[in-house]
Scaffold this active site. Structure first.
Site, PDB file in Angstrom:
ATOM      1  N   SER A 178     -10.066  -0.137   6.942  1.00 39.20           N
ATOM      2  CA  SER A 178      -9.334  -0.089   5.678  1.00 39.20           C
ATOM      3  C   SER A 178      -8.669  -1.381   5.241  1.00 39.20           C
ATOM      4  O   SER A 178      -8.281  -1.525   4.088  1.00 39.20           O
ATOM      5  CB  SER A 178      -8.269   1.017   5.736  1.00 39.20           C
ATOM      6  OG  SER A 178      -8.861   2.288   5.633  1.00 39.20           O
ATOM      7  N   SER A 218      -9.387   1.857   2.710  1.00 34.85           N
ATOM      8  CA  SER A 218      -8.457   2.596   1.900  1.00 34.85           C
ATOM      9  C   SER A 218      -7.389   1.725   1.249  1.00 34.85           C
ATOM     10  O   SER A 218      -6.672   2.202   0.378  1.00 34.85           O
ATOM     11  CB  SER A 218      -7.785   3.664   2.760  1.00 34.85           C
ATOM     12  OG  SER A 218      -7.027   3.063   3.796  1.00 34.85           O
ATOM     13  N   LYS A 264       0.848  -1.208   0.000  1.00 34.60           N
ATOM     14  CA  LYS A 264       0.000   0.000   0.000  1.00 34.60           C
ATOM     15  C   LYS A 264       0.876   1.248   0.000  1.00 34.60           C
ATOM     16  O   LYS A 264       1.866   1.325   0.739  1.00 34.60           O
ATOM     17  CB  LYS A 264      -0.894  -0.034   1.242  1.00 34.60           C
ATOM     18  CG  LYS A 264      -1.902   1.105   1.324  1.00 34.60           C
ATOM     19  CD  LYS A 264      -2.819   0.906   2.532  1.00 34.60           C
ATOM     20  CE  LYS A 264      -3.891   1.974   2.618  1.00 34.60           C
ATOM     21  NZ  LYS A 264      -4.811   1.741   3.766  1.00 34.60           N
TER      22      LYS A 264
END
Lengths: 443, 443
Positions: free
Chosen positions: A173, A149, A79
């Site tokens: 997330s 996210s 990420k």
């Protein structure tokens, strides 16, 4: 043969490489081919340099077998809120569009040392802190969000573009994209893995999260990060005779038809395999946990985003500007009460959870919603983030439109390995009989 | 005239620059001259590039007056556990000897935007996590430690080599060097300043700390970092008629003759100026706070140093290897009990502290001990670190050998601005009549 390497889990590909049936380069090329075919549709990557990937793969292949690490050659999608040497880290923020600090996050240092192939950076919402989706689409339906996210890591693992993904969770997330993409997602106990080099939103909430398509892979990662319970986990946990609890929680009014049906089916399945399942609830005095979470989150955002606000307020999402300017007018008194109330809840909830093999609770209200503008609801995740408990999203169910739905298993803090052992057996049942099958999304 | 600029506080030099009586370059050259004369003895700097400093100063001088920030030209000494663009960040660890990631910590971003001159990196103990001192010597006596782990920042500010220093505190790493070097040290409420880009030891303990030679300078920094209480601080706090408490705490057996005499003198002074001072203690059920702090610290070190341990165990201090290997055999149960007990103590202690203008307590047992091998005792600091309360070290007293001794004022969480307002007035009294005078250490 080697063109199918991308379909393997990390554990499976490690065995092939160890047996000399594939090189890391073969494996990397198979993943790159998959990405090449699918990227126009899924768009999971914020940064991916195939030449760099192949170069790293060759370096790994050159390591003598006796010196190879436990993750030798395992591709990891990272990420883009986690620092990586050799790749930019940009947080989906225009402020960092030209930044590429040559530093590895603590988690990346550990993974590299174990032999992992740090593959590329995956999309995120801005600073992993808002719910406006990035460009990424759900691999199972490009008209739907992959969640956020940790959008790109969830989608990449769900789409067989990487076996392992790193995410983060401050609200929902990690677990939410896990459910939407039909994969296993593991939010370990808070601070059991170093967050060094991972963008801060809330110190007391942010947690590194892990994605995989099997629990065995999550256990491999838990070994790598030296996650240990006080007692060794059960070596052969049996669903039959085990005692589970099911918890709807105070946010149950958010549930959708798909989530509700998945919960019912899961309870039926567990009972049909000989488990005892009782319905429990958190004590009434914890009903404000979601509000306390929001209060802490907004207040911590006031601290976290002051630097970006100072430098370029106009390039920061309105919601985060609102945190810095404290537009909700949260007093320090209210902030501390929320922080302290959550703190006091943790041991109480640990004791409750500790009575069961694990506690089953929704991961999300329903299958991934239509559109990629918003990343979905984190309502069912955030209380567990606040409570610091480990959570595993188990895939296996599906919604009205055939998209995957997962459910969460939860355990007390630092019972991560027990939770993984239980999740492995429960996952076998849910994946086999929950109704959703992980087919390779079409090229 | 301009050759004495280094003797000024930040507030004073800002006024001179604003009045056009000095340029940032003049000021930087004055500091560099001071450092040149003193560095062989004090050795406060881990990295300092005079050419880079002058180049940055010229950039600041070129900014039109209408566009200058509130810290325009103020030199800041940065502890070498905080990332800085343009300078290496090495944590006093051989593992990072060749690293220089081009990234600014959140605190540095805010300071640069405010116009600060990021001057250089100051020495630290390894990862700000052990008590083996770096090369730095106490500016008031080169045979003595400046304290640690913020050794260089404390010594640089104490020696007039910089007006402002950044430190960190996980045990006593900001307040202790504050006392030993005869300066003001401010540990704000935990997480009131972003720790982005500051090396992690313990998420729940680590706090950015600030050094200055006046409370006005600390207030300027508190403004810059947007530290705000619920209520505006008193604009003209009066010691006369105020109610203080004095707290010896459960670690009082660690006190030395100098610390004890300073406490007595401080109480006498406050009373002679018309304050009411009552002696209080923490509730008995908090007597184990120091042990809980140690348990959390060691357990968090297990997570924090796994990356360095993985890469080069042989280059990591034995104490930190011990954390990773959990040589103290701290169970998860014990870790969580310590974490939860400290959490429960915070609101209780806030309420107790909130009854007073501030609570006076030792910063350290005594003046700086002989030798630079060890950085002294953090016994009196660590409970406040665990409790997240703001603390200000007020200089003004001295020990048997004439070295400075400071005392701490403590307030409830997020009463930082009130604490600074009180510290300003108390500091005037302690500095005038406590017995120690801040003379410019000899060249």
């Amino acid at each position: 043969m080697s063109s199918d390497l991308h379909t393997l889990t990390a554990t499976e590909v490690l065995a092939k490489i160890k047996a000399g049936e594939a090189t890391v380069e073969d494996y990397a090329r198979s993943l790159l081919k998959r990405i090449d075919a699918r990227d126009a549709s899924v768009q999971a990557w914020a940064y991916l340099d195939p030449d760099y990937v192949i170069e790293q793969a060759k370096v790994l292949d050159a390591i003598p077998t006796s010196e190879r690490g436990p993750l030798h050659g395992v591709a990891v999608a990272v990420k883009d809120v986690i620092y990586t040497k050799g790749m930019p880290t940009q947080f989906n923020s225009p402020i960092y569009a030209s930044d590429a600090p040559e530093v590895d996050a603590g988690s990346i240092i550990v993974l590299r040392k174990a032999g992992a192939l740090i593959f590329g950076k995956t999309t995120t919402t801005e600073f992993a802190a808002i719910t406006d989706g990035p460009k990424t689409r759900n691999p199972h339906d490009p008209n739907r969000t992959p969640g956020g996210s940790s959008s790109g890591s969830g989608a990449a693992v769900g789409d067989f573009q990487a076996p392992i993904g790193l995410g983060t969770q401050t609200g929902g997330s990690t677990i939410r994209p896990g459910s939407y993409n039909g994969i296993y997602a593991f939010k370990p106990t808070w601070n059991s893995i170093t967050r060094e080099g991972q963008k801060i939103y809330s110190l007391i909430l942010d947690t590194l999260g892990l994605y995989a398509r099997s629990v065995a892979d999550l256990e491999l990662l838990a070994d790598t990060f030296a996650i240990q319970d006080d007692s060794p986990p059960p070596t052969n946990f049996a669903v039959q005779g085990a005692k589970f609890a099911v918890m709807k929680t105070m946010v149950w009014p958010n549930i959708g038809a798909g989530g509700s049906a998945a919960m019912d089916k899961a309870v039926s399945l567990l009972r049909s395999y000989g488990s005892e399942v009782e319905e429990i609830e958190l004590p009434d005095n914890l009903n404000n946990l979601p509000q306390w979470h929001a209060t802490v989150l907004n207040s911590d955002g006031r601290t976290a985003f002051l630097p970006e606000y100072s430098v370029a307020k106009e390039k920061v999402a309105e919601q985060l500007v609102g945190h810095v300017e404290n537009v909700s007018k949260i007093s320090r008194k209210a902030q501390l009460e929320a922080f302290d109330n959550i703190s006091a809840a943790r041991p109480v909830v640990d004791e409750l959870l500790g009575k069961y093999a694990a506690v089953l609770t929704p991961s999300v209200p329903d299958e991934a919603p239509l559109g990629i503008e918003k990343t979905g609801s984190a309502a069912f995740c955030l209380i567990w983030t606040a409570l610091h408990t480990p959570v595993v999203n188990i895939p296996g169910f599906k919604g009205e439109n055939g998209l995957p739905i997962g459910l969460s298993l939860v355990a007390p803090r630092y019972h991560d390995r027990k939770l993984l052992a239980v999740s492995k057996k429960v996952g076998e049942i849910f994946e086999a009989e929950g109704g959703w099958k992980r087919d390779l999304p079409d090229v």
